[in-house]
Design an enzyme around this catalytic site. Structure first.
Site, PDB file in Angstrom:
ATOM      1  N   GLU A  77       0.819  -1.211   0.000  1.00  0.00           N
ATOM      2  CA  GLU A  77       0.000   0.000   0.000  1.00  0.00           C
ATOM      3  C   GLU A  77       0.851   1.260   0.000  1.00  0.00           C
ATOM      4  O   GLU A  77       0.524   2.252  -0.655  1.00  0.00           O
ATOM      5  CB  GLU A  77      -0.946   0.006   1.209  1.00  0.00           C
TER       6      GLU A  77
ATOM      7  N   ASP B  83      -4.373  -9.941  -8.348  1.00  0.00           N
ATOM      8  CA  ASP B  83      -4.752  -9.025  -9.428  1.00  0.00           C
ATOM      9  C   ASP B  83      -3.630  -8.157  -9.997  1.00  0.00           C
ATOM     10  O   ASP B  83      -3.301  -8.226 -11.178  1.00  0.00           O
ATOM     11  CB  ASP B  83      -5.940  -8.169  -8.992  1.00  0.00           C
TER      12      ASP B  83
ATOM     13  N   GLU C  83     -18.449  -7.353  -2.912  1.00  0.00           N
ATOM     14  CA  GLU C  83     -17.092  -7.871  -2.847  1.00  0.00           C
ATOM     15  C   GLU C  83     -17.014  -9.285  -3.419  1.00  0.00           C
ATOM     16  O   GLU C  83     -16.072  -9.610  -4.140  1.00  0.00           O
ATOM     17  CB  GLU C  83     -16.581  -7.857  -1.404  1.00  0.00           C
TER      18      GLU C  83
ATOM     19  N   GLU D 165     -12.717  -0.479  -9.976  1.00  0.00           N
ATOM     20  CA  GLU D 165     -12.250  -1.367 -11.041  1.00  0.00           C
ATOM     21  C   GLU D 165     -13.162  -1.450 -12.261  1.00  0.00           C
ATOM     22  O   GLU D 165     -12.676  -1.441 -13.405  1.00  0.00           O
ATOM     23  CB  GLU D 165     -11.991  -2.766 -10.473  1.00  0.00           C
TER      24      GLU D 165
END
Length: 574
Positions: free
Chosen positions: A117, A258, A351, A372
């Protein structure tokens, strides 16, 4: 050099933009100008609420109108929103925030921070802002873009992450203490994305600073993941970075994996690296063979290919956008439309969504305003002009405003079934969700530049072309100008040449000293022939090989090539 794009005839009709005013299924066409202003208003409602109620904390808590630290006490929302300000045209606020960050940002703090992050949000956000700062009217220092305060902050943050990469496998720990390094009791289990999502930021940092360590550790981690794939070509979800053994063996394209796939493609485009693209294309074959069913992507066991979870995760919605980058528009649209049906069902993407049952999964019913699907819509709209993609943008604006807007910003949707809210507004809402929405509705934004305009910048190392387009978004939607990676390369190469000369000088000096001690008769001649200085030759050879690569090149484009966004073409080796 003139650039000619050769397009397979079969793709021609698909690639021609459709009329932007064409009606959608409900008979109305979203007005881009109207929704552009709506998105801008959304941004300022959220941004102003953060400044008034949460700064200097990382993120806003919109239900209680206060703030909290989430990823390390960096005023994270401010960093994440910085390049969005410029995309919305607010140069004065961009300039003000740059000054605030220069005065207040400190990485010498005793905080355990996520390596992943911190990289995508802090390092990526600072690098993007650094490269956009001149466009935003910031008075840049001599030597920019190879120097500057934002670049130095990005480098400082990245150096705080380097201890995490000191493992037997070269794969990083997931957490590092910014003051003390990796804690002795830190878990060695890291998700795949947490290992393979550094090449965009770290290669940019190495190119701008001349220090190869960042790109080197990012590449080493990528390669170790590649070597750890199963015999059927899949990777799992979590791995032990000390032993290299897979701990979670579910393979898919979603959470935990991902952005590893995303960075193989984007790293290949950014660095013109055929090897990274070849790696992705191999993965793509295995993903199609084992995880794809009726244009959905399921989770399977990485060694056997048997289905382990027949679910769609909201994080997987980046995949159609990634497919568009390799020119696979037809499959991208099919998958996008599947995901869009889920959005229409709930007014957002839960989710987890159970595909056979057609409903949410227990305890995974929330929607934290993720970007996304909107991201994929933006990419696909740039490639096709299909008005269906604008309809998704319209639906996103209407849903988010209706369900999640509160007095102090926008709140995470805890449950899409009853629209209960949670007391959090993630920084990615301003970094990604709003940004991609705005770019979807703003076809003339500078981010979409097709090379028709550019800026010539004079640096101490020669002339540099910037702002010509082709921006590469990191996984937090921070745009990186690929041309900037070539602005400072001469500095790095000259530095290498000086280092090589110094090593050779001192090596020759030592040899002379030895010859004097042996009192050899006759004049001394330097040793000749290969193998005299093997270590030096290996270094020089590797660097010479690196130098031979063209700084800016267009790959050959036969009719078998696949079209990707903004003219970037890779050969079809699938």
């Amino acid at each position: 050099m003139p650039f000619r794009l050769l397009v397979p005839l079969g793709l021609l009709c698909l690639l021609l933009p459709l009329h932007h005013g064409a009606p959608g299924p409900d008979g109305t066409a979203p007005d881009p100008a109207h929704y552009r202003e709506r998105v801008k208003a959304m941004f300022y409602h959220a941004y102003d609420s953060y400044l008034e109620n949460a700064f200097p904390y990382d993120e806003l808590r919109p239900l209680t109108c206060d703030g909290h630290d989430t990823w390390g006490s960096f005023s994270l929302t401010l960093i994440d929103a910085l390049d969005t300000l410029l995309i919305l045209g607010n140069v004065s606020e961009f300039q003000r925030v740059v000054e605030v960050l220069q005065d207040n940002l400190d990485f010498d703090i005793d905080v355990n921070a996520s390596v992943f992050e911190t990289n995508i949000r802090v390092v990526g956000g600072l690098l993007s802002a650094h490269l956009l700062s001149k466009k935003a009217g910031v008075e840049v220092e001599a030597g920019w873009p190879c120097s500057g305060p934002l670049l130095r902050m990005a480098e400082e943050a990245a150096r705080k992450l380097l201890p995490a990469f000191q493992t037997p496998t070269s794969m990083p720990y997931g957490t590092v203490n910014l003051l003390h390094g990796v804690n002795p009791g830190e878990t060695p289990v890291t998700c795949t994305a947490g290992i393979g999502t550094f090449i965009v930021e770290f290669a940019t940092l190495s190119s701008l600073t001349g220090d190869p360590v960042f790109e080197d550790v990012a590449r080493a981690a990528l390669m170790r993941l590649w070597e750890s794939r199963s015999d059927i070509g899949l990777v799992g979800n979590h791995i032990d970075v000390l032993t290299g053994k897979w701990v979670a063996q579910d393979a898919g394209i979603g959470a935990g994996v991902d952005s590893y796939f995303e960075y193989l493609v984007k790293g290949a485009i950014l660095l013109q690296d055929k090897k990274l693209m070849a790696m992705f294309l191999e993965y793509n074959k295995a993903i199609r063979n084992y995880t794809r069913f009726d244009d959905w992507y399921l989770w399977v066991q990485m060694y056997k290919g048997t289905v382990s979870m027949p679910v769609f995760q909201s994080l997987e919605a980046y995949w159609p956008g990634l497919q568009s980058l390799i020119g696979d528009i037809d499959n991208a649209m099919k998958t996008f439309l599947n995901y869009y049906t889920v959005w229409k069902q709930f007014g957002g993407l839960p989710e987890f969504y159970n595909i056979p049952q057609g409903y949410t999964v227990e305890k995974r019913e929330g929607y934290p305003l993720r970007p996304e699907l909107i991201e994929s819509a933006m990419y696909l709209y740039r490639a096709t002009g299909d008005p269906t993609l604008l309809e998704l943008g319209r639906d996103a604006v209407e849903s988010i405003e209706k369900i999640s807007k509160v007095d102090c910003g926008f709140a995470t949707i805890k449950d899409l079934r009853d629209h209960k809210l949670d007391n959090r507004m993630e920084s990615f809402f301003l970094a990604e969700t709003v940004k991609y929405l705005y770019l979807l509705f703003d076809p003339t934004n500078f981010i979409h530049n097709n090379g028709s305009t550019f800026d010539a910048v004079i640096t101490p190392y020669g002339e540099c072309i910037l702002g010509a387009g082709g921006y590469i978004f990191n996984t937090e939607a921070h745009p990186i100008d690929p041309a900037a990676l070539h602005c400072c390369r001469r500095l790095k190469e000259e530095q290498w040449e000086v280092e090589d000369l110094m090593r050779e000088f001192y090596s020759l000096k030592r040899n002379r000293s030895r010859l004097k001690k042996t009192k050899s008769s006759g004049p001394w001649e330097p040793p000749a022939g290969p193998g005299t200085f093997p270590a030096l030759e290996r270094q020089a050879g590797a660097r010479e090989k690196k130098r031979r690569a063209p700084l800016l090149s267009c790959p050959s484009q036969p009719f078998t090539s696949k079209l990707a966004l903004l003219g970037q073409v890779f050969l079809d080796s699938s």
